[in-house]
Design an enzyme around this catalytic site. Sequence first.
Site, PDB file in Angstrom:
ATOM      1  N   LYS A   1       0.810  -1.216   0.000  1.00  0.00           N
ATOM      2  CA  LYS A   1       0.000   0.000   0.000  1.00  0.00           C
ATOM      3  C   LYS A   1       0.847   1.272   0.000  1.00  0.00           C
ATOM      4  O   LYS A   1       0.387   2.323  -0.414  1.00  0.00           O
ATOM      5  CB  LYS A   1      -0.973  -0.035   1.161  1.00  0.00           C
ATOM      6  CG  LYS A   1      -1.969  -1.188   0.981  1.00  0.00           C
ATOM      7  CD  LYS A   1      -3.121  -1.153   1.921  1.00  0.00           C
ATOM      8  CE  LYS A   1      -4.188  -2.155   1.532  1.00  0.00           C
ATOM      9  NZ  LYS A   1      -3.816  -3.545   1.897  1.00  0.00           N
TER      10      LYS A   1
HETATM   11  C1  LIG Z   1      -4.474  -4.610   1.449  1.00  0.00           C
HETATM   12  C2  LIG Z   1      -3.716  -5.873   1.353  1.00  0.00           C
HETATM   13  C3  LIG Z   1      -4.122  -6.914   0.525  1.00  0.00           C
HETATM   14  C4  LIG Z   1      -5.401  -6.843  -0.285  1.00  0.00           C
HETATM   15  O1  LIG Z   1      -5.335  -5.867  -1.285  1.00  0.00           O
HETATM   16  P1  LIG Z   1      -6.700  -5.333  -1.951  1.00  0.00           P
HETATM   17  O2  LIG Z   1      -6.288  -4.210  -2.821  1.00  0.00           O
HETATM   18  O3  LIG Z   1      -7.568  -4.894  -0.816  1.00  0.00           O
HETATM   19  O4  LIG Z   1      -7.286  -6.479  -2.679  1.00  0.00           O
HETATM   20  C5  LIG Z   1      -3.317  -8.033   0.448  1.00  0.00           C
HETATM   21  N1  LIG Z   1      -2.193  -8.148   1.166  1.00  0.00           N
HETATM   22  C6  LIG Z   1      -1.771  -7.165   1.985  1.00  0.00           C
HETATM   23  C7  LIG Z   1      -0.519  -7.368   2.760  1.00  0.00           C
HETATM   24  C8  LIG Z   1      -2.504  -5.996   2.100  1.00  0.00           C
HETATM   25  O5  LIG Z   1      -2.078  -5.026   2.905  1.00  0.00           O
END
Ligand SMILES: *Cc1c(COP(=O)(O)O)cnc(C)c1O
Length: 462
Positions: free
Chosen positions: A110
């Site tokens: 993210k």
């Molecule tokens: C947010 C997240 C996901 C899922 O991603 P999405 O965009 O919500 O599908 C998977 N793995 C980790 C470590 C995350 O932080």
Amino acid sequence: MKYQSTRGKVKGISFKQAVMMGLAEDGGLLLPETIPHLTPGDLDVLSKLAYPELAFQVMSHFIEDIPSAQLKNMIDHSYSSFTHPDITPVVHHDGLYILELFHGPTLAFKDIALQFLGNLFEYLLTESGEHMNILGATSGDTGSAAIYGVRGKKNINIFILHPHKKVSPVQELQMTTVTDANVFNLAIEGTFDDGQKIVKEIFGDLNFKRQYALGAVNSINWARVLAQVVYYFYAWGQVRKQTGADKVYFSVPTGNFGDIFAGYIAKRMGLPIEKLVLATNANNILARFVNAGDYSIGEVHPTFSPSMDIQNASNLERYLFYLFNDDSERLTAAMQQFTDMGQISFTEEQLADISEVFLSTSVDNDQTLATIRDFHAATGYVLDPHTATGIKAGKELVGGEYPVICLATAHPAKFPEAVNQSIGKDPEPPVSLEGLEDREQRCEVIEANADKIKMYLAKRAL
Ligand SMILES: *Cc1c(COP(=O)(O)O)cnc(C)c1O
């Protein structure tokens, strides 16, 4: 490039407006009015670029209203906070390609979008002389990444809701130890889905939203999806260089459908992706959607991959808009059906369209731990539990005709409990986690209630 809402009542707005609006004012999600198509020649050029330059080129297709020099600056600044020179390196183990997306300040993918979004907000607010109060819900990783994206920035306050005691201890500390005056952590007595619902409800109160200049950092913000499109191009280029293969699969650990939707956009832009593998944990609504057209809400089960403990995948609406051939009326009716009855039904033709693009399976807790253990035994490489679901799904569903690129969405040190249960030792913590538990913390526990949270925000908003 202009932007429109999936629900059809917002159209013709600019990129900047789309970023500031977050959730569209008609309750839908914003999408570009057209998707640029790149030729094989364009792809060749892109495959030779370093990450920040590639990001600039890819994003420029979608952004007309920011001067190039400024956009380039923002991108360079955003990725200078990453600790790996390649930003998102690709490593090869056990026949799979692993795209490491965890070299940013909070050790999850993210950061790639939120480091950029923080700088983008700062730029837009400085330009307009305005301020913003960011409100977001997190299942664990978005919160800290968003907080690190805007901590200490002028003209921005940030309010992040996380489900009390339902995020990992490292995730919690990464949020609560940021004590900058513009950061407010709220632990809600409920689940992530409750938090997401509250945020949607508050954004739906347009008077409140305008009065407090609310801004969104959840993956409902188009700029986040856009920043994530970039690494699909980057990984494809790296793997093509290493293997000569022109087509690839991507396997994506999925919760809110944001990350994998970025892959879908890359595919629509012409990136040669054979299929996208959608990995879920026991919260398998999206696997049921892909495999049986059964998009019906279930209970949220806590798992070893908490950032995927989601039953209502907010970004799916973007894909459904395309699945319904850009028909915003049908889409609006389907979303209403989901609100009223907790499920959406699909035709045979739609199911066929879905399986043209996606493969999916759900990976339970035991399989997650077994995958971490087996992968470590075979290669010495330590997977985090989210990444492990994608590795397992990629191995299970893809036959080997094209390379499989698995997105490593978090550093294993963010989830030491699951890793320790699998391999009998803690993962090596990177420097950024050293001494975290000894730092000062700031957080408030609050009822999962939109009115209470509005009151809290109104008292502390800019
Ligand atoms: C947010 C997240 C996901 C899922 O991603 P999405 O965009 O919500 O599908 C998977 N793995 C980790 C470590 C995350 O932080």
